[in-house]
Design an enzyme around this catalytic site. Structure first.
Site, PDB file in Angstrom:
ATOM      1  N   ARG A   9      -4.442  12.941  -2.257  1.00 20.49           N
ATOM      2  CA  ARG A   9      -4.495  11.483  -2.357  1.00 20.49           C
ATOM      3  C   ARG A   9      -4.601  11.076  -3.828  1.00 20.49           C
ATOM      4  O   ARG A   9      -5.189  11.780  -4.652  1.00 20.49           O
ATOM      5  CB  ARG A   9      -5.709  10.915  -1.615  1.00 20.49           C
ATOM      6  CG  ARG A   9      -5.664  11.064  -0.105  1.00 20.49           C
ATOM      7  CD  ARG A   9      -4.604  10.153   0.535  1.00 20.49           C
ATOM      8  NE  ARG A   9      -4.620  10.247   1.982  1.00 20.49           N
ATOM      9  CZ  ARG A   9      -3.946  11.153   2.696  1.00 20.49           C
ATOM     10  NH1 ARG A   9      -3.191  12.041   2.100  1.00 20.49           N
ATOM     11  NH2 ARG A   9      -4.006  11.143   4.029  1.00 20.49           N
ATOM     12  N   LYS A  52       2.655  -4.563   6.636  1.00 19.45           N
ATOM     13  CA  LYS A  52       2.736  -4.679   5.166  1.00 19.45           C
ATOM     14  C   LYS A  52       4.191  -4.689   4.693  1.00 19.45           C
ATOM     15  O   LYS A  52       4.541  -5.395   3.730  1.00 19.45           O
ATOM     16  CB  LYS A  52       1.964  -3.529   4.513  1.00 19.45           C
ATOM     17  CG  LYS A  52       0.454  -3.748   4.506  1.00 19.45           C
ATOM     18  CD  LYS A  52       0.081  -4.807   3.463  1.00 19.45           C
ATOM     19  CE  LYS A  52      -1.390  -5.100   3.431  1.00 19.45           C
ATOM     20  NZ  LYS A  52      -1.735  -6.176   2.484  1.00 19.45           N
ATOM     21  N   TYR A 104      -0.226  -0.887  10.621  1.00 17.09           N
ATOM     22  CA  TYR A 104      -0.539  -1.519   9.331  1.00 17.09           C
ATOM     23  C   TYR A 104       0.705  -1.488   8.433  1.00 17.09           C
ATOM     24  O   TYR A 104       1.035  -2.472   7.766  1.00 17.09           O
ATOM     25  CB  TYR A 104      -1.683  -0.744   8.696  1.00 17.09           C
ATOM     26  CG  TYR A 104      -2.110  -1.192   7.325  1.00 17.09           C
ATOM     27  CD1 TYR A 104      -2.881  -2.337   7.158  1.00 17.09           C
ATOM     28  CD2 TYR A 104      -1.769  -0.446   6.195  1.00 17.09           C
ATOM     29  CE1 TYR A 104      -3.298  -2.730   5.899  1.00 17.09           C
ATOM     30  CE2 TYR A 104      -2.190  -0.839   4.932  1.00 17.09           C
ATOM     31  CZ  TYR A 104      -2.951  -1.977   4.786  1.00 17.09           C
ATOM     32  OH  TYR A 104      -3.368  -2.363   3.538  1.00 17.09           O
ATOM     33  N   SER A 163       0.863  -1.189   0.000  1.00 21.52           N
ATOM     34  CA  SER A 163       0.000   0.000   0.000  1.00 21.52           C
ATOM     35  C   SER A 163       0.897   1.237   0.000  1.00 21.52           C
ATOM     36  O   SER A 163       1.949   1.236   0.657  1.00 21.52           O
ATOM     37  CB  SER A 163      -0.874   0.011   1.246  1.00 21.52           C
ATOM     38  OG  SER A 163      -1.516   1.260   1.379  1.00 21.52           O
ATOM     39  N   SER A 164       0.455   2.284  -0.687  1.00 17.49           N
ATOM     40  CA  SER A 164       1.301   3.490  -0.745  1.00 17.49           C
ATOM     41  C   SER A 164       1.477   4.129   0.629  1.00 17.49           C
ATOM     42  O   SER A 164       2.413   4.893   0.838  1.00 17.49           O
ATOM     43  CB  SER A 164       0.711   4.510  -1.725  1.00 17.49           C
ATOM     44  OG  SER A 164      -0.571   4.938  -1.307  1.00 17.49           O
ATOM     45  N   CYS A 165       0.578   3.792   1.589  1.00 17.85           N
ATOM     46  CA  CYS A 165       0.682   4.405   2.915  1.00 17.85           C
ATOM     47  C   CYS A 165       1.829   3.839   3.730  1.00 17.85           C
ATOM     48  O   CYS A 165       2.071   4.294   4.845  1.00 17.85           O
ATOM     49  CB  CYS A 165      -0.630   4.246   3.672  1.00 17.85           C
ATOM     50  SG  CYS A 165      -0.959   2.554   4.162  1.00 17.85           S
ATOM     51  N   HIS A 210     -12.615   3.991   4.225  1.00 21.70           N
ATOM     52  CA  HIS A 210     -11.758   5.026   3.649  1.00 21.70           C
ATOM     53  C   HIS A 210     -12.613   6.222   3.243  1.00 21.70           C
ATOM     54  O   HIS A 210     -13.848   6.155   3.253  1.00 21.70           O
ATOM     55  CB  HIS A 210     -11.001   4.471   2.435  1.00 21.70           C
ATOM     56  CG  HIS A 210      -9.995   3.438   2.811  1.00 21.70           C
ATOM     57  ND1 HIS A 210     -10.232   2.085   2.685  1.00 21.70           N
ATOM     58  CD2 HIS A 210      -8.754   3.551   3.342  1.00 21.70           C
ATOM     59  CE1 HIS A 210      -9.173   1.421   3.113  1.00 21.70           C
ATOM     60  NE2 HIS A 210      -8.262   2.286   3.517  1.00 21.70           N
TER      61      HIS A 210
HETATM   62  O1  GFB Z   1      -9.166   7.351   3.173  1.00 21.82           O
HETATM   63  P1  GFB Z   1      -8.578   7.673   4.479  1.00 21.82           P
HETATM   64  O2  GFB Z   1      -9.269   7.174   5.686  1.00 21.82           O
HETATM   65  O3  GFB Z   1      -7.115   7.132   4.520  1.00 21.82           O
HETATM   66  O4  GFB Z   1      -8.502   9.277   4.621  1.00 21.82           O
HETATM   67  P2  GFB Z   1      -5.588   7.623   4.370  1.00 21.82           P
HETATM   68  C1  GFB Z   1      -7.952  10.085   3.634  1.00 21.82           C
HETATM   69  C2  GFB Z   1      -8.159  11.546   3.989  1.00 21.82           C
HETATM   70  O5  GFB Z   1      -9.548  11.856   3.891  1.00 21.82           O
HETATM   71  C3  GFB Z   1      -7.731  11.953   5.398  1.00 21.82           C
HETATM   72  C4  GFB Z   1      -9.973  12.556   5.036  1.00 21.82           C
HETATM   73  O6  GFB Z   1      -7.134  13.224   5.343  1.00 21.82           O
HETATM   74  C5  GFB Z   1      -9.059  12.014   6.144  1.00 21.82           C
HETATM   75  O7  GFB Z   1      -9.049  12.886   7.259  1.00 21.82           O
HETATM   76  N1  GFB Z   1     -11.417  12.354   5.248  1.00 21.82           N
HETATM   77  C6  GFB Z   1     -12.357  13.312   5.111  1.00 21.82           C
HETATM   78  C7  GFB Z   1     -12.038  11.224   5.628  1.00 21.82           C
HETATM   79  N2  GFB Z   1     -13.558  12.841   5.430  1.00 21.82           N
HETATM   80  C8  GFB Z   1     -13.398  11.534   5.749  1.00 21.82           C
HETATM   81  C9  GFB Z   1     -14.308  10.503   6.131  1.00 21.82           C
HETATM   82  O8  GFB Z   1     -15.507  10.711   6.280  1.00 21.82           O
HETATM   83  N3  GFB Z   1     -13.771   9.269   6.332  1.00 21.82           N
HETATM   84  C10 GFB Z   1     -12.436   9.017   6.193  1.00 21.82           C
HETATM   85  N4  GFB Z   1     -11.985   7.780   6.399  1.00 21.82           N
HETATM   86  N5  GFB Z   1     -11.556   9.985   5.849  1.00 21.82           N
HETATM   87  C11 GFB Z   1      -5.292   5.137   4.924  1.00 21.82           C
HETATM   88  C12 GFB Z   1      -4.447   4.333   5.856  1.00 21.82           C
HETATM   89  O9  GFB Z   1      -4.844   6.428   5.028  1.00 21.82           O
HETATM   90  O10 GFB Z   1      -5.136   4.779   3.572  1.00 21.82           O
HETATM   91  C13 GFB Z   1      -4.570   2.908   5.590  1.00 21.82           C
HETATM   92  O11 GFB Z   1      -4.777   4.653   7.187  1.00 21.82           O
HETATM   93  C14 GFB Z   1      -4.638   2.532   4.124  1.00 21.82           C
HETATM   94  O12 GFB Z   1      -3.522   2.250   6.233  1.00 21.82           O
HETATM   95  C15 GFB Z   1      -5.368   3.511   3.245  1.00 21.82           C
HETATM   96  O13 GFB Z   1      -3.383   2.302   3.622  1.00 21.82           O
HETATM   97  C16 GFB Z   1      -5.123   3.315   1.761  1.00 21.82           C
HETATM   98  O14 GFB Z   1      -5.227   7.765   2.938  1.00 21.82           O
HETATM   99  O15 GFB Z   1      -5.277   8.807   5.215  1.00 21.82           O
END
Ligand code: GFB
Length: 318
Positions: free
Chosen positions: A208, A139, A135, A106-108, A178
């Site tokens: 992103r 990974k 995580y 994963s890119s994260c 996500h």
């Molecule tokens: O998709 P996300 O949860 O994962 O959040 P990451 C991406 C961005 O969207 C963050 C914002 O800056 C969040 O604060 N965001 C805005 C939200 N509104 C929302 C919402 O309602 N829900 C969520 N979830 N986010 C994950 C990693 O990071 O990416 C994992 O924690 C995994 O390990 C995944 O690899 C691909 O991109 O920040």
């Protein structure tokens, strides 16, 4: 190519189901085993099943995954489940004589402040993003396991590194999902309820890179067929959007006319993680689904799922 039997570990998840659709669409034999039959965290169960069934290749799409909140809240689950699944599948694959395996990173898991766009050699060059370091460590261990079995035993195990993914069979639970599925659900429910606003976590400024899971599936199968290197290989869309731009894209797809409110008490996570996927592109893979269309399709899939009596059984859209 001689007929092969491919085990998709995690065939019910978003990634595993997309790869299953692709391979079955090509007439290939896909092997599947349900969680109720084999718990992938159980070494004996995995080893026995693999010895008895001996696939020709394994696509490793099983993982404990989640969004920023889930990663930050359940660190033990994320590190334990993923380490256990990885050691069990990769070691047992070797013991059972399975010579080909594609693992997914994963890119994260690249360093939080890796130079952008992120090339493959940035792995393990700096500190990780704290919200998902558990995580990430697991990974990274998975990638290293593939490399170790290649180095010591000559196994043709490879790793593909996807960016943020979305598409059919995504998780729409607001606590654990996500951002993209969360926004689809939030905008849809706000539209239905006639609410004036939708709350978006964080500042809206993080960048992103989003890839439709069907494009990822083609990338993974492309690598299964064509890539056999020690290094992991990036598989990303090649473009990025801010979370605000993403929210506006979802808003258009859903047709919500209210306003966006940013909840800055929620974490932003890593500021940016755009990958350099030129190695895979030079080999011949390229994404085909633009974000605007992909989001519109994902919303249609979500609507179909809302109407399905059994939400786990919904055909993919598009
Ligand atoms: O998709 P996300 O949860 O994962 O959040 P990451 C991406 C961005 O969207 C963050 C914002 O800056 C969040 O604060 N965001 C805005 C939200 N509104 C929302 C919402 O309602 N829900 C969520 N979830 N986010 C994950 C990693 O990071 O990416 C994992 O924690 C995994 O390990 C995944 O690899 C691909 O991109 O920040």
């Amino acid at each position: 190519m001689a007929a092969r039997r491919v085990w998709i570990a995690g065939h019910k998840g978003m990634v595993g189901s997309a790869i299953t659709r692709l391979l079955e669409g090509r007439g290939e034999t896909v092997m599947k085993v349900d969680r109720s039959v084999v718990d992938l965290r159980n070494q004996i169960a995995v080893e026995v099943w693999l010895k008895q069934n001996r696939p020709d290749a394994i696509v490793f799409a099983a993982a404990k995954v989640g969004g920023i909140y889930a990663n930050d809240t359940y660190p033990a689950d994320f590190i334990y489940d993923n380490l256990a699944i990885e050691t069990n599948i990769i070691h047992s694959a070797h013991v059972a004589g399975v010579d080909r395996l594609v693992f997914l990173g994963s890119s994260c898991i690249y360093p939080k402040f890796a130079p952008q766009p992120i090339t493959e050699d940035a792995l393990l060059t700096g500190p990780l993003e704290p919200t998902n370091e558990w995580y990430a460590v697991a990974k990274i261990a998975g990638i290293k396991l593939c490399q170790a079995y290649r180095k010591q035993y000559g196994r043709r195990y490879i790793s593909v590194m996807p960016c943020n993914l979305y598409g059919p069979n995504d998780n729409f639970d607001l606590q654990t999902s996500h951002v993209l599925p969360a926004l689809i659900r939030k905008f849809h429910e706000a539209k239905q309820a006639g609410k004036p606003e939708v709350v978006v976590w964080g500042t809206g400024t993080p960048l992103r890179e989003f890839l439709h899971v069907d494009d990822l599936a083609r990338g993974v199968v492309f690598c299964l067929d064509n890539y056999d290197g020690y290094e992991h290989i990036n598989c990303g869309a090649g473009s990025e959007v801010t979370i605000r731009e993403l929210a506006e894209t979802v808003q258009r797809a859903v047709g919500f006319s209210g306003r966006l409110v940013f909840d800055t008490t929620k974490p932003d996570g890593t500021p940016r993680k755009l990958m350099d996927s030129s190695r895979l592109r030079e080999l011949g893979w390229a994404p085909t689904i633009p974000l605007e269309k992909g989001v519109a399709d994902a919303y249609q899939w979500f609507l179909k799922r809302e109407k399905a009596p059994d939400r786990s059984v919904v055909e993919a859209v598009g």
